[in-house]
Design an enzyme around this catalytic site. Structure first.
Site, PDB file in Angstrom:
ATOM      1  N   CYS A  84      -1.401   2.072  -7.795  1.00 22.87           N
ATOM      2  CA  CYS A  84      -2.732   1.555  -7.446  1.00 22.87           C
ATOM      3  C   CYS A  84      -3.843   2.417  -8.023  1.00 22.87           C
ATOM      4  O   CYS A  84      -4.840   1.906  -8.528  1.00 22.87           O
ATOM      5  CB  CYS A  84      -2.874   1.469  -5.925  1.00 22.87           C
ATOM      6  SG  CYS A  84      -1.809   0.221  -5.169  1.00 22.87           S
ATOM      7  N   LYS A 143       7.993  -3.896   7.286  1.00 20.47           N
ATOM      8  CA  LYS A 143       8.542  -4.908   6.381  1.00 20.47           C
ATOM      9  C   LYS A 143       8.284  -4.468   4.942  1.00 20.47           C
ATOM     10  O   LYS A 143       7.154  -4.523   4.458  1.00 20.47           O
ATOM     11  CB  LYS A 143       7.900  -6.277   6.604  1.00 20.47           C
ATOM     12  CG  LYS A 143       8.630  -7.398   5.828  1.00 20.47           C
ATOM     13  CD  LYS A 143       7.783  -8.613   5.617  1.00 20.47           C
ATOM     14  CE  LYS A 143       6.966  -8.534   4.353  1.00 20.47           C
ATOM     15  NZ  LYS A 143       7.812  -8.543   3.103  1.00 20.47           N
ATOM     16  N   GLU A 159      -5.070  -0.686   1.982  1.00 19.33           N
ATOM     17  CA  GLU A 159      -5.192   0.025   0.699  1.00 19.33           C
ATOM     18  C   GLU A 159      -4.815  -0.985  -0.369  1.00 19.33           C
ATOM     19  O   GLU A 159      -3.641  -1.301  -0.549  1.00 19.33           O
ATOM     20  CB  GLU A 159      -4.288   1.257   0.682  1.00 19.33           C
ATOM     21  CG  GLU A 159      -4.624   2.233  -0.453  1.00 19.33           C
ATOM     22  CD  GLU A 159      -3.785   2.007  -1.684  1.00 19.33           C
ATOM     23  OE1 GLU A 159      -4.248   1.241  -2.569  1.00 19.33           O
ATOM     24  OE2 GLU A 159      -2.696   2.575  -1.786  1.00 19.33           O
ATOM     25  N   GLU A 200      -6.933  -5.796 -13.222  1.00 21.84           N
ATOM     26  CA  GLU A 200      -5.930  -4.743 -13.093  1.00 21.84           C
ATOM     27  C   GLU A 200      -4.602  -5.225 -13.671  1.00 21.84           C
ATOM     28  O   GLU A 200      -3.992  -6.152 -13.130  1.00 21.84           O
ATOM     29  CB  GLU A 200      -5.741  -4.367 -11.622  1.00 21.84           C
ATOM     30  CG  GLU A 200      -4.685  -3.308 -11.402  1.00 21.84           C
ATOM     31  CD  GLU A 200      -4.415  -3.034  -9.927  1.00 21.84           C
ATOM     32  OE1 GLU A 200      -3.975  -1.910  -9.617  1.00 21.84           O
ATOM     33  OE2 GLU A 200      -4.643  -3.942  -9.101  1.00 21.84           O
TER      34      GLU A 200
END
Length: 474
Positions: free
Chosen positions: A280, A173, A246, A377
């Site tokens: 990331c 997905k 992750e 972040e």
């Protein structure tokens, strides 16, 4: 405008509804993507489950060749796939340093070929007159893959290829912001893989949640935010699914005073602003020794001013927009908070007027830990530079963050830099580089950046279970 279909058991299937995919550079509707019902998800999982026994039983060479053929398909369709990535994600076709949409498709092919060459041989622990003890790696079953919007095709490949290489079947997905390149890849893959081995469903969060709790999915591999990762982990506990997560990163880079600024500045810049900071493992907190702080900041500003920002389909663009409105609002919020606290914006920081989710490349100084721009972040084109004087203090600051994906130390003294880098609480530590990943080196995070690894044999093993076989010879 194109309409796209789900792929279930090798067939195109219309969704239960549809949703708009927006081009972030223009804010116009690019395509209609299929909205999957829970019943259609069940059909996709059932198809993958039915295909699993035969695929798991295929010989090693067959699965290896399938990965190589998928790499060939990616390269043969690189123009169409790159165009899709640029239109749905925003990254320019070439981009700064050549790391644009074409780079993503090429990288996907490289990862296919790298996984094809990985092996999981039987490990013999004992073989004497009495006992032979072996360790076998066996596929898990149906793997559920949930991917983000920042590198939509490449991360899909990172999930899918090791799964099928190990003998699993997959339901993937993609993000509802960027489903098109993944749908296209899965459609192409049907010419290589047996029906049901690779299926794609698209939609909003409801489908991801249903995958996390689905009794016939044996493993979830997820790349995305820490908050969503925690929800998946909680949901997956229903049937003790295997997980590879992750998650978010707020990577620190530490610049020692002996760095050659002019040589390293372009590399530091590329590490921080790759994909407009929407990576990331991008460098997101830059700690610079006070003796070279101003010089390095000036070099980074000069590079930022020379870069071209615009629609990635236009020639010569280095950077594109932020992918979606919510993420743009997050970047603006962090910038405005920093301004209110006295941060100095050396370049950028102005909100864009006109269509598109654009935000200029922004370099910020006079910031410190405790400010949102440093602690959180941003996942966008804004880099805070923190001045430091004491290396012990800065190691402590770098580690004093809930994330632990990557970190780096920059110095002309490789031995000293390596010693410091190994003190960073991060899954990967780079010396004189950052965010440089490669298929033969495992990659993953610690703390709130997740657990499990991807890439290399270590990553392939995560798609298997261990079966010990003990043969009594007596």
């Amino acid at each position: 405008m194109s309409d796209y279909s789900l792929i279930i058991n090798g067939e195109k299937v219309a969704g239960a509804g549809s949703f708009d995919v927006i081009n972030p550079a223009t804010e116009t509707v690019l395509a209609k993507a299929p909205d999957t019902s829970v019943e259609q998800l069940d059909q996709a999982v059932a198809a993958a489950k039915a295909a699993f026994p035969a695929w798991a039983a295929t010989d090693n060479e067959t699965r290896k060749q399938a990965c190589l053929q998928l790499a060939d398909l990616l390269e043969a369709n690189i123009d169409d796939l790159a165009q899709l990535i640029t239109q749905e994600q925003g990254r320019p076709l070439q981009a700064f340093g050549g790391q644009g949409a074409y780079f993503e498709v090429g990288g996907a092919a490289v990862w296919c070929r790298s996984n094809a060459e990985l092996e999981l041989p039987v490990e013999v622990l004992q073989d004497d007159d009495e006992v032979r003890a072996e360790v076998h790696r066996k596929p898990l079953g149906v793997v559920g893959s949930i991917t983000p919007w920042n590198w939509p095709l490449l991360i899909a490949i990172w999930h899918v290829i090791p799964a099928i290489r190990a003998g699993n079947t997959v339901v993937i997905k993609p993000s509802s912001y960027t489903p098109l390149s993944t749908i296209k890849f899965v459609e192409l893959a049907q010419s290589v893989l047996p029906a049901g081995v690779l299926n794609v469903v698209t939609g909003e969060g409801e489908i991801g949640s249903a995958m996390s709790t689905h009794p016939d999915i044996s493993k979830i591999v997820f790349t995305g935010s820490s908050a969503t990762g925690r929800k998946i982990m909680q949901s997956a506990s229903v049937n003790l699914k295997r997980l590879t997560l992750e998650l978010g990163g707020n990577d620190a880079g530490i610049i020692l005073p002996d760095v050659d600024v002019k040589t390293m500045a372009p590399r530091i810049f590329a590490s921080a602003f790759t994909n407009s900071g929407q990576t990331c493992a991008a460098l997101k907190r830059l700690y610079v020794h006070e003796s070279i702080h101003d010089e390095l900041a000036s070099e980074l500003v000069a590079i930022a001013k020379s870069a071209k920002l615009g629609n990635g389909l236009e020639e010569g663009m280095d950077y594109g927009p932020v992918n979606n409105r919510d993420q743009l609002d997050k970047v603006i919020s962090l910038a405005e908070d920093a301004k209110a606290q006295g941060a100095e914006f050396l370049v950028g920081g102005e909100n864009h007027e006109g269509p598109g989710y654009f935000y200029p490349l922004t370099v910020v100084t006079n910031v410190k830990d405790g400010m949102r721009l440093v602690d959180e972040e941003p996942f966008g084109p804004i880099l805070p530079i923190v001045k430091y004087s004491d290396i012990e203090e800065v190691i402590k600051l770098a580690n004093d963050n809930e994330n632990g994906l990557g970190g780096s130390v920059w110095s002309s003294d490789i031995e000293k830099a390596t010693e410091l880098a190994m003190r960073l609480e991060s899954g990967t530590a780079w010396i004189n580089n950052h965010a440089a990943i490669q298929p033969n080196v495992p990659f993953g995070g610690v703390k709130q950046s997740g657990f499990g690894v991807e890439f290399s044999t270590h990553g392939l093993e995560e798609y298997t279970s261990i079966q010990s076989v003990i043969i009594n010879k007596g």
